[in-house]
Design an enzyme around this catalytic site. Structure first.
Site, PDB file in Angstrom:
ATOM      1  N   LEU A 253      37.914  41.467  51.359  1.00 38.95           N
ATOM      2  CA  LEU A 253      36.782  42.041  51.797  1.00 38.95           C
ATOM      3  C   LEU A 253      36.961  42.666  53.380  1.00 38.95           C
ATOM      4  O   LEU A 253      36.559  43.574  53.791  1.00 38.95           O
ATOM      5  CB  LEU A 253      35.470  41.813  51.417  1.00 38.95           C
ATOM      6  CG  LEU A 253      34.336  41.821  51.839  1.00 38.95           C
ATOM      7  CD1 LEU A 253      33.470  40.776  50.589  1.00 38.95           C
ATOM      8  CD2 LEU A 253      33.686  41.465  53.229  1.00 38.95           C
TER       9      LEU A 253
ATOM     10  N   ASP B 258      28.280  33.239  45.943  1.00 33.02           N
ATOM     11  CA  ASP B 258      27.325  32.617  44.916  1.00 33.02           C
ATOM     12  C   ASP B 258      27.629  31.509  44.865  1.00 33.02           C
ATOM     13  O   ASP B 258      26.660  30.757  43.747  1.00 33.02           O
ATOM     14  CB  ASP B 258      27.866  33.964  43.578  1.00 33.02           C
ATOM     15  CG  ASP B 258      28.904  34.160  43.252  1.00 33.02           C
ATOM     16  OD1 ASP B 258      29.625  33.437  44.024  1.00 33.02           O
ATOM     17  OD2 ASP B 258      28.297  33.831  42.329  1.00 33.02           O
TER      18      ASP B 258
ATOM     19  N   TYR C 155      34.940  24.363  46.979  1.00 31.95           N
ATOM     20  CA  TYR C 155      34.872  25.056  47.882  1.00 31.95           C
ATOM     21  C   TYR C 155      33.965  25.405  48.021  1.00 31.95           C
ATOM     22  O   TYR C 155      32.801  25.931  48.921  1.00 31.95           O
ATOM     23  CB  TYR C 155      35.185  26.436  47.128  1.00 31.95           C
ATOM     24  CG  TYR C 155      35.073  27.133  47.142  1.00 31.95           C
ATOM     25  CD1 TYR C 155      35.995  28.265  48.232  1.00 31.95           C
ATOM     26  CD2 TYR C 155      34.365  28.365  46.787  1.00 31.95           C
ATOM     27  CE1 TYR C 155      35.591  30.033  48.355  1.00 31.95           C
ATOM     28  CE2 TYR C 155      33.764  29.303  46.642  1.00 31.95           C
ATOM     29  CZ  TYR C 155      34.398  30.867  47.863  1.00 31.95           C
ATOM     30  OH  TYR C 155      34.359  32.485  47.769  1.00 31.95           O
TER      31      TYR C 155
HETATM   32  N1  LIG Z   1      37.163  36.732  45.798  1.00 26.21           N
HETATM   33  C1  LIG Z   1      36.084  36.618  45.449  1.00 26.21           C
HETATM   34  O1  LIG Z   1      36.130  36.807  44.344  1.00 26.21           O
HETATM   35  C2  LIG Z   1      34.580  36.116  46.043  1.00 26.21           C
HETATM   36  C3  LIG Z   1      33.554  35.518  45.611  1.00 26.21           C
HETATM   37  C4  LIG Z   1      32.919  34.548  46.169  1.00 26.21           C
HETATM   38  C5  LIG Z   1      32.920  34.851  47.933  1.00 26.21           C
HETATM   39  N2  LIG Z   1      33.914  35.215  48.246  1.00 26.21           N
HETATM   40  C6  LIG Z   1      34.125  35.157  49.498  1.00 26.21           C
HETATM   41  O2  LIG Z   1      34.210  36.664  50.820  1.00 26.21           O
HETATM   42  C7  LIG Z   1      34.783  36.818  51.349  1.00 26.21           C
HETATM   43  C8  LIG Z   1      35.850  37.633  51.593  1.00 26.21           C
HETATM   44  O3  LIG Z   1      37.209  36.880  50.378  1.00 26.21           O
HETATM   45  P1  LIG Z   1      37.872  37.907  49.929  1.00 26.21           P
HETATM   46  O4  LIG Z   1      37.302  37.944  48.368  1.00 26.21           O
HETATM   47  O5  LIG Z   1      38.421  39.013  50.360  1.00 26.21           O
HETATM   48  O6  LIG Z   1      39.123  37.113  49.634  1.00 26.21           O
HETATM   49  P2  LIG Z   1      40.613  37.071  49.398  1.00 26.21           P
HETATM   50  O7  LIG Z   1      41.561  38.146  49.561  1.00 26.21           O
HETATM   51  O8  LIG Z   1      40.963  35.840  49.371  1.00 26.21           O
HETATM   52  O9  LIG Z   1      40.193  36.782  51.342  1.00 26.21           O
HETATM   53  C9  LIG Z   1      40.230  35.404  51.906  1.00 26.21           C
HETATM   54  C10 LIG Z   1      41.388  35.765  53.596  1.00 26.21           C
HETATM   55  O10 LIG Z   1      41.590  34.745  54.019  1.00 26.21           O
HETATM   56  C11 LIG Z   1      42.115  34.272  55.054  1.00 26.21           C
HETATM   57  N3  LIG Z   1      42.804  33.476  54.925  1.00 26.21           N
HETATM   58  C12 LIG Z   1      42.839  31.572  54.128  1.00 26.21           C
HETATM   59  N4  LIG Z   1      43.142  31.132  54.908  1.00 26.21           N
HETATM   60  C13 LIG Z   1      43.174  31.560  55.882  1.00 26.21           C
HETATM   61  C14 LIG Z   1      43.461  30.946  57.398  1.00 26.21           C
HETATM   62  N5  LIG Z   1      43.638  29.082  57.653  1.00 26.21           N
HETATM   63  N6  LIG Z   1      43.651  31.372  58.578  1.00 26.21           N
HETATM   64  C15 LIG Z   1      43.029  32.587  58.898  1.00 26.21           C
HETATM   65  N7  LIG Z   1      42.950  32.581  57.914  1.00 26.21           N
HETATM   66  C16 LIG Z   1      43.014  32.668  56.375  1.00 26.21           C
HETATM   67  C17 LIG Z   1      43.786  35.226  54.000  1.00 26.21           C
HETATM   68  O11 LIG Z   1      43.789  35.574  54.886  1.00 26.21           O
HETATM   69  P3  LIG Z   1      45.873  35.841  54.463  1.00 26.21           P
HETATM   70  O12 LIG Z   1      46.324  36.508  53.404  1.00 26.21           O
HETATM   71  O13 LIG Z   1      46.111  36.517  55.900  1.00 26.21           O
HETATM   72  O14 LIG Z   1      46.633  34.053  54.276  1.00 26.21           O
HETATM   73  C18 LIG Z   1      42.797  35.839  53.220  1.00 26.21           C
HETATM   74  O15 LIG Z   1      43.410  37.031  52.830  1.00 26.21           O
HETATM   75  C19 LIG Z   1      34.945  34.629  51.782  1.00 26.21           C
HETATM   76  O16 LIG Z   1      33.806  34.156  52.470  1.00 26.21           O
HETATM   77  C20 LIG Z   1      35.103  34.762  50.658  1.00 26.21           C
HETATM   78  O17 LIG Z   1      34.774  33.123  50.409  1.00 26.21           O
HETATM   79  C21 LIG Z   1      34.852  35.991  47.843  1.00 26.21           C
END
Ligand SMILES: NC(=O)c1ccc[n+]([C@@H]2O[C@H](COP(=O)([O-])OP(=O)(O)OC[C@H]3O[C@@H](n4cnc5c(N)ncnc54)[C@H](OP(=O)(O)O)[C@@H]3O)[C@@H](O)[C@H]2O)c1
Length: 299
Positions: free
Chosen positions: A12, A113, A135
Site C-alpha cells: 500500500l 478489518d 496483530y
Molecule cells: N496486507 C494485508 O493483507 C493487510 C490487511 C489489512 C490491513 N493491512 C494494513 O495495511 C497497511 C499496509 O500494509 P501492506 O498491505 O502494504 O503490507 P506490507 O506489504 O507487509 O507492508 C508493510 C510495510 O511495513 C514495513 N515495516 C514493517 N516493520 C517495520 C519497521 N520496524 N520499521 C519500518 N517499517 C516497517 C515493511 O517495511 P520493509 O519492507 O521496509 O521491511 C513493509 O514494507 C498496514 O497498516 C497493515 O496493517 C494490511
C-alpha cells in the site's frame, strides 16, 4: 506539499509513493531492502520499532501530511514475536502520531478489518472492535494512539491487500496466479469471508482522505465486494484465463497460530458517499490487477 509515507516498501505504501511522486515533495520511509516503484521521492531507512527514528525523520522533513502504512503484517509472525508486533504496530504509530502533533500535520493511519472478531461481519465504522490475536490487538492499539495523539487524524481500515506490481510482495492473489500457471492446485478457505483491497485502489482512497478531505475518525477504504477466499481464487483464475484446481479448505482443519475472522469484511458505504476514488467492485479490481500483472510480466 511535503508528504511522508511509512511502510513505503510495502504494497500500500509503495503504491502511495508511486501515486504521489512528482506531484508532491515525498519522503518514503521503510526498513528492508525493497524499494517503492521508481519515481521522484526521497528514500530514508527508519525503524518504526526503535522508539524514535521515524518521529525524528518526520520532524526533520517537516511533514505536512503523513500516510502511515508501515506495520508488521504477518499475523502468525506477530504471535511468534509479540514484542516486535507491539513495538512496531502500537509504538511505531505512537511515534508517527507524536510527530504529526508536533508539526500540526495531517495523519492517515492505515489499519485492518482484523480489529473485528469476525462473528458477524461485514462491519461498519461504528461497530465495536473485538480484536483476537496479537496483530489485531496491536493494530487496534495503534488506531487509538493515532486518534488520541494526533489532532488531525483519520484511521483508514483495509482488508486482504494485494498488488500485481513487480515491487509488491507475494500474496494469496499472486500465489493463485503463479500456482495455477504452473498447473499446481491452490488451497483456499471456504469459510473465511472478507473484503479485499487492490493496493492501488486502497492507496488512492487513503491519499484522497489525507490530502483532500478533512474527515476525522475511522473510515473503511477496502474494495466493496465481500467474498470467501475460494470464491476470490476462482475469480482470479477466471480473469487470468487459468484452469486448474481450487481445493476447498476449512479454517478449523488448518493449524494457524493467529485466529482468523470467519465472518469478516468491511462495509464501505461511507467511503462511497464521501470519496471521489470509490471502493471497487471485485471484477473491476481484478481487471486492474490483471493489467498490473501484464506490465510486470512484460518488464
Ligand atoms: N496486507 C494485508 O493483507 C493487510 C490487511 C489489512 C490491513 N493491512 C494494513 O495495511 C497497511 C499496509 O500494509 P501492506 O498491505 O502494504 O503490507 P506490507 O506489504 O507487509 O507492508 C508493510 C510495510 O511495513 C514495513 N515495516 C514493517 N516493520 C517495520 C519497521 N520496524 N520499521 C519500518 N517499517 C516497517 C515493511 O517495511 P520493509 O519492507 O521496509 O521491511 C513493509 O514494507 C498496514 O497498516 C497493515 O496493517 C494490511
Amino acid at each position: 506539499m511535503r508528504v511522508a509515507v511509512t511502510g513505503a516498501n510495502g504494497m500500500l505504501g509503495g503504491e502511495a509513493v508511486a501515486q504521489l511522486a512528482g506531484r508532491h515533495e515525498v519522503l518514503a520511509l521503510g526498513l528492508g531492502p525493497g524499494r517503492p516503484p521508481e519515481g521522484e521521492y526521497r528514500w530514508l531507512e527508519a525503524d518504526l520499532g526503535d522508539g524514535q527514528a521515524v518521529e525524528r525523520a518526520l520532524l526533520e522533513f517537516g511533514a505536512q501530511a503523513v500516510l502511515h502504512a508501515g506495520a508488521v503484517t504477518d499475523v502468525d509472525g506477530c504471535e511468534r514475536e509479540p514484542d516486535v508486533a507491539w513495538r512496531v504496530n502500537a509504538g511505531g504509530t505512537q511515534q508517527v502520531a507524536r510527530a504529526c502533533r508536533a508539526l500540526g500535520a495531517r495523519l492517515v493511519a492505515v489499519s485492518t478489518d482484523y480489529v473485528f472478531d469476525g462473528a458477524a461481519g461485514p462491519y461498519g465504522e461504528d461497530d465495536v472492535p473485538n480484536p483476537r490475536g496479537v496483530y489485531a490487538r496491536s493494530k487496534l492499539a495503534g488506531e487509538w494512539a493515532a486518534l488520541s495523539i494526533a489532532p488531525d487524524c483519520a484511521v483508514a481500515r483495509v482488508a486482504v491487500v494485494y498488488s500485481g506490481r513487480a515491487t509488491a510482495r507475494p500474496t494469496f492473489a499472486t500465489q493463485v496466479v503463479e500456482k495455477l500457471s504452473r498447473g499446481e492446485p491452490v488451497k483456499a478457505f471456504v469459510d473465511q469471508s472478507t473484503s479485499t483491497t487492490l493496493a492501488a485502489s486502497g492507496a488512492a482512497m487513503c491519499l484522497e482522505l489525507l490530502l483532500e478531505s478533512g474527515y476525522r475518525g475511522v473510515l473503511h477504504v477496502s474494495d466493496e465486494t465481500v467474498l470467501d477466499r475460494a470464491d476470490f481464487a476462482r475469480r482470479v483464475a477466471r480473469r487470468f484465463g487459468l484452469q486448474g484446481e481450487i481445493v476447498p479448505v476449512r479454517t478449523a482443519d488448518v493449524k494457524l497460530l493467529a485466529p482468523r475472522p470467519l465472518r469478516g469484511g468491511l462495509r464501505v458505504e461511507r467511503a462511497k458517499g464521501m470519496l471521489r476514488n470509490r471502493p471497487l467492485g471485485i471484477e473491476e479490481a481484478l481487471a486492474r490487477f490483471h493489467v498490473e500483472w501484464g506490465r510486470r510480466v512484460a518488464a
